[in-house]
Design a protein around this motif. Structure first.
Motif, PDB file in Angstrom:
ATOM      1  N   GLN A  65       0.838  -1.191   0.000  1.00 47.78           N
ATOM      2  CA  GLN A  65       0.000   0.000   0.000  1.00 47.78           C
ATOM      3  C   GLN A  65       0.877   1.246   0.000  1.00 47.78           C
ATOM      4  N   VAL A  66       0.391   2.293  -0.652  1.00 49.75           N
ATOM      5  CA  VAL A  66       1.153   3.535  -0.715  1.00 49.75           C
ATOM      6  C   VAL A  66       1.414   4.048   0.698  1.00 49.75           C
ATOM      7  N   ALA A  67       2.632   4.460   0.954  1.00 49.23           N
ATOM      8  CA  ALA A  67       3.008   4.952   2.274  1.00 49.23           C
ATOM      9  C   ALA A  67       2.265   6.240   2.594  1.00 49.23           C
ATOM     10  N   ALA A  68       1.961   6.416   3.885  1.00 47.30           N
ATOM     11  CA  ALA A  68       1.253   7.619   4.313  1.00 47.30           C
ATOM     12  C   ALA A  68       2.049   8.882   3.980  1.00 47.30           C
ATOM     13  N   SER A 106       8.133  10.525   8.882  1.00 45.88           N
ATOM     14  CA  SER A 106       9.224   9.707   8.358  1.00 45.88           C
ATOM     15  C   SER A 106       9.607   8.631   9.370  1.00 45.88           C
ATOM     16  N   ALA A 107      10.054   7.517   8.839  1.00 40.36           N
ATOM     17  CA  ALA A 107      10.459   6.409   9.708  1.00 40.36           C
ATOM     18  C   ALA A 107      11.693   6.797  10.518  1.00 40.36           C
ATOM     19  N   ARG A 108      11.697   6.427  11.794  1.00 41.59           N
ATOM     20  CA  ARG A 108      12.853   6.679  12.643  1.00 41.59           C
ATOM     21  C   ARG A 108      13.896   5.578  12.439  1.00 41.59           C
ATOM     22  N   PRO A 109      15.166   5.926  12.475  1.00 41.54           N
ATOM     23  CA  PRO A 109      16.195   4.882  12.342  1.00 41.54           C
ATOM     24  C   PRO A 109      16.141   3.896  13.505  1.00 41.54           C
ATOM     25  N   VAL A 110      16.292   2.630  13.190  1.00 38.43           N
ATOM     26  CA  VAL A 110      16.327   1.559  14.189  1.00 38.43           C
ATOM     27  C   VAL A 110      17.746   1.010  14.248  1.00 38.43           C
ATOM     28  N   GLY A 124      12.443 -12.242   9.015  1.00 35.77           N
ATOM     29  CA  GLY A 124      12.777 -11.822   7.658  1.00 35.77           C
ATOM     30  C   GLY A 124      12.352 -10.401   7.347  1.00 35.77           C
ATOM     31  N   VAL A 125      11.757  -9.710   8.311  1.00 41.33           N
ATOM     32  CA  VAL A 125      11.287  -8.339   8.121  1.00 41.33           C
ATOM     33  C   VAL A 125      12.327  -7.378   8.698  1.00 41.33           C
ATOM     34  N   ARG A 126      12.787  -6.457   7.894  1.00 36.24           N
ATOM     35  CA  ARG A 126      13.798  -5.511   8.337  1.00 36.24           C
ATOM     36  C   ARG A 126      13.185  -4.123   8.437  1.00 36.24           C
ATOM     37  N   PRO A 127      13.709  -3.283   9.318  1.00 39.18           N
ATOM     38  CA  PRO A 127      13.218  -1.904   9.410  1.00 39.18           C
ATOM     39  C   PRO A 127      13.483  -1.151   8.113  1.00 39.18           C
ATOM     40  N   SER A 128      12.607  -0.206   7.792  1.00 36.43           N
ATOM     41  CA  SER A 128      12.806   0.567   6.568  1.00 36.43           C
ATOM     42  C   SER A 128      14.041   1.455   6.665  1.00 36.43           C
ATOM     43  N   VAL A 129      14.365   1.911   7.866  1.00 40.80           N
ATOM     44  CA  VAL A 129      15.562   2.718   8.097  1.00 40.80           C
ATOM     45  C   VAL A 129      16.309   2.100   9.277  1.00 40.80           C
ATOM     46  N   SER A 269      29.551  -8.966   3.567  1.00 38.92           N
ATOM     47  CA  SER A 269      30.111  -8.760   4.906  1.00 38.92           C
ATOM     48  C   SER A 269      29.421  -9.601   5.964  1.00 38.92           C
ATOM     49  N   GLY A 270      28.192 -10.078   5.666  1.00 38.60           N
ATOM     50  CA  GLY A 270      27.439 -10.841   6.658  1.00 38.60           C
ATOM     51  C   GLY A 270      26.754  -9.989   7.706  1.00 38.60           C
ATOM     52  N   LEU A 271      26.839  -8.677   7.577  1.00 37.23           N
ATOM     53  CA  LEU A 271      26.210  -7.773   8.533  1.00 37.23           C
ATOM     54  C   LEU A 271      24.731  -7.582   8.205  1.00 37.23           C
ATOM     55  N   PRO A 272      23.925  -7.191   9.187  1.00 44.26           N
ATOM     56  CA  PRO A 272      22.514  -6.921   8.893  1.00 44.26           C
ATOM     57  C   PRO A 272      22.395  -5.813   7.855  1.00 44.26           C
ATOM     58  N   PRO A 273      21.337  -5.823   7.058  1.00 41.84           N
ATOM     59  CA  PRO A 273      21.249  -4.910   5.913  1.00 41.84           C
ATOM     60  C   PRO A 273      20.937  -3.467   6.304  1.00 41.84           C
ATOM     61  N   VAL A 274      21.624  -2.553   5.660  1.00 42.94           N
ATOM     62  CA  VAL A 274      21.300  -1.132   5.722  1.00 42.94           C
ATOM     63  C   VAL A 274      21.395  -0.595   4.298  1.00 42.94           C
ATOM     64  N   ARG A 275      20.799   0.571   4.075  1.00 39.55           N
ATOM     65  CA  ARG A 275      20.926   1.238   2.782  1.00 39.55           C
ATOM     66  C   ARG A 275      22.161   2.132   2.794  1.00 39.55           C
ATOM     67  N   LEU A 276      22.622   2.510   1.612  1.00 43.25           N
ATOM     68  CA  LEU A 276      23.739   3.442   1.538  1.00 43.25           C
ATOM     69  C   LEU A 276      23.382   4.742   2.258  1.00 43.25           C
ATOM     70  N   HIS A 277      22.155   5.219   2.099  1.00 43.21           N
ATOM     71  CA  HIS A 277      21.737   6.453   2.768  1.00 43.21           C
ATOM     72  C   HIS A 277      21.730   6.279   4.286  1.00 43.21           C
ATOM     73  N   ASP A 278      21.582   5.038   4.750  1.00 37.54           N
ATOM     74  CA  ASP A 278      21.570   4.804   6.196  1.00 37.54           C
ATOM     75  C   ASP A 278      22.926   5.074   6.835  1.00 37.54           C
ATOM     76  N   LEU A 279      24.011   5.100   6.033  1.00 35.30           N
ATOM     77  CA  LEU A 279      25.302   5.489   6.596  1.00 35.30           C
ATOM     78  C   LEU A 279      25.241   6.926   7.114  1.00 35.30           C
TER      79      LEU A 279
END
Length: 377
Positions: A65-68, A106-110, A124-129, A269-279
């Motif tokens: 569904q389209v995000a709020a 906006s989603a808060r970083p986790v 299998g569900v990861r935070p959006s940020v 790297s085997g690390l949990p996933p983050v986006r490049l922007h999450d850096l």
């Protein structure tokens, strides 16, 4: 409405290219399908409300569904278009002003704590940020230490530069003697134009960052490698006025290519996933964990308002929240025994009876319990 929306957008000659693309997408994907056949002069708040209920129920190609937050941005586009209609006396008032929409914060970083990693691996569900902890960030930098773009990832981790800002850095923007990096442009991918140099996102985004001596050394090694190894290996002359970070052949480093490379390195790297922007989010949270003041973090990120920085990051790092709680408890309880003795002494004198210290040893007055709390602190 379809004709008016396009007429309004075509008349906005001073829009940034990325903003124009965003407005066009809102019009084509959402507003025309739900409001395109409506007559502008007959548009009512009820008609707009029904349209946005349909937009909110829209399913994306990914089956979600389209995000709020997206619905909120579409509403902002419509309001801007209808405000112009009001100014041109085509409408008496803006029927999009009273819309009732779900909040689109906006989603808060986790932070990838052990519990968050366990939840992700089981569901299998990861935070959006999401952002890495200190040890995870260090592990990633160790993993990519031999990559030709290690300096780019190192700089992004330490400064929180946006993707377009870091690939848009030119040699003249980096002063290694002073340890300063100036952000004066960014690269963006525009439809039909490829990568285009544009001004920073806002006035606050045009900034100068001071970097530590280790980062300076990393950048020196990167430049030496580009000049001595890569340029000679590919039979070209190193462009001293060119971009700091380039593709292997020396051309512009595409932002999407960089994101794909980062995802590949993250996976290996085997690390949990983050986006490049999450850096960028990680740089802010790690700076706060290191005790950097919020105002300094705001300037580092190029936020126009400290409110955005505080709302997004102030409570995201567990260590920061825990240490704040410990400091508060220490401040309140540090002199609790002396204060209680003074209060009991004053009470005893008023009643004519001196109260021996330590006589009452209940849960709120006994000194042994206070000693236990102080040892825990």
């Amino acid at each position: 409405m379809a004709a008016w929306l396009q007429h309004w957008l075509d008349g906005r000659s001073r829009l940034r290219a990325r903003t124009r693309v965003s407005y066009q997408e809102h019009i084509d994907r959402f507003l025309i399908p739900h409001l395109g056949e409506a007559v502008l002069e007959e548009l009512t708040p009820a008609r707009v409300q029904r349209a946005f209920e349909g937009i909110a129920a829209h399913i994306t190609p990914r089956g979600q569904q389209v995000a709020a937050a997206t619905v909120q941005r579409v509403r902002a586009t419509l309001r801007a278009a209808l405000n112009t209609a009001v100014r041109e006396r085509l409408l008496r008032s803006n029927p999009a002003n009273g819309l009732r929409l779900e909040g689109g914060q906006s989603a808060r970083p986790v932070v990838w704590t052990e519990q968050a990693v366990a939840n992700w691996r089981s569901s299998g569900v990861r935070p959006s940020v999401s952002v890495w902890m200190v040890e995870q960030t260090r592990a990633f930098l160790d993993h990519v230490s031999q990559d030709r773009l290690y300096a780019l990832f190192h700089l992004a981790v330490m400064t929180g530069l946006r993707r377009g800002e870091v690939v848009g850095l030119r040699s003249a923007d980096v002063d290694l003697e002073r340890g300063a990096v100036r952000v004066v442009r960014q690269l963006q991918a525009h439809r039909g134009q490829g990568l285009v140099e544009v001004a920073p996102k806002s006035a606050a985004s045009r900034r100068t960052l001071m970097v530590d001596h280790t980062t300076v050394a990393v950048l020196r090694r990167h430049w030496w490698r580009q000049q001595q190894e890569e340029a000679e290996d590919h039979g070209r002359v190193w462009d001293r006025g060119g971009y700091v970070f380039t593709a292997v052949e020396g051309g512009v480093l595409a932002t999407e290519r960089l994101s794909r490379l980062f995802r590949k390195l993250n996976t290996s790297s085997g690390l949990p996933p983050v986006r490049l922007h999450d850096l960028r989010h990680g740089a802010a949270t790690l700076a706060l964990a290191a005790g950097v003041e919020l105002k300094v973090v705001q300037a580092m990120l190029g936020h126009a308002s400290i409110v955005l920085t505080a709302d997004t990051y102030a409570s995201v790092v567990p260590q920061v929240a825990r240490e704040a709680a410990e400091r508060t408890a220490s401040l309140v309880l540090r002199d609790a025994g002396r204060v209680r003795r003074q209060v009991r002494g004053r009470a005893g004198r008023r009643s004519g009876v001196l109260v021996p210290p330590g006589l009452h040893r209940g849960p709120t007055t006994g000194t042994p319990r206070l000693a236990h709390v102080q040892r825990w602190l």
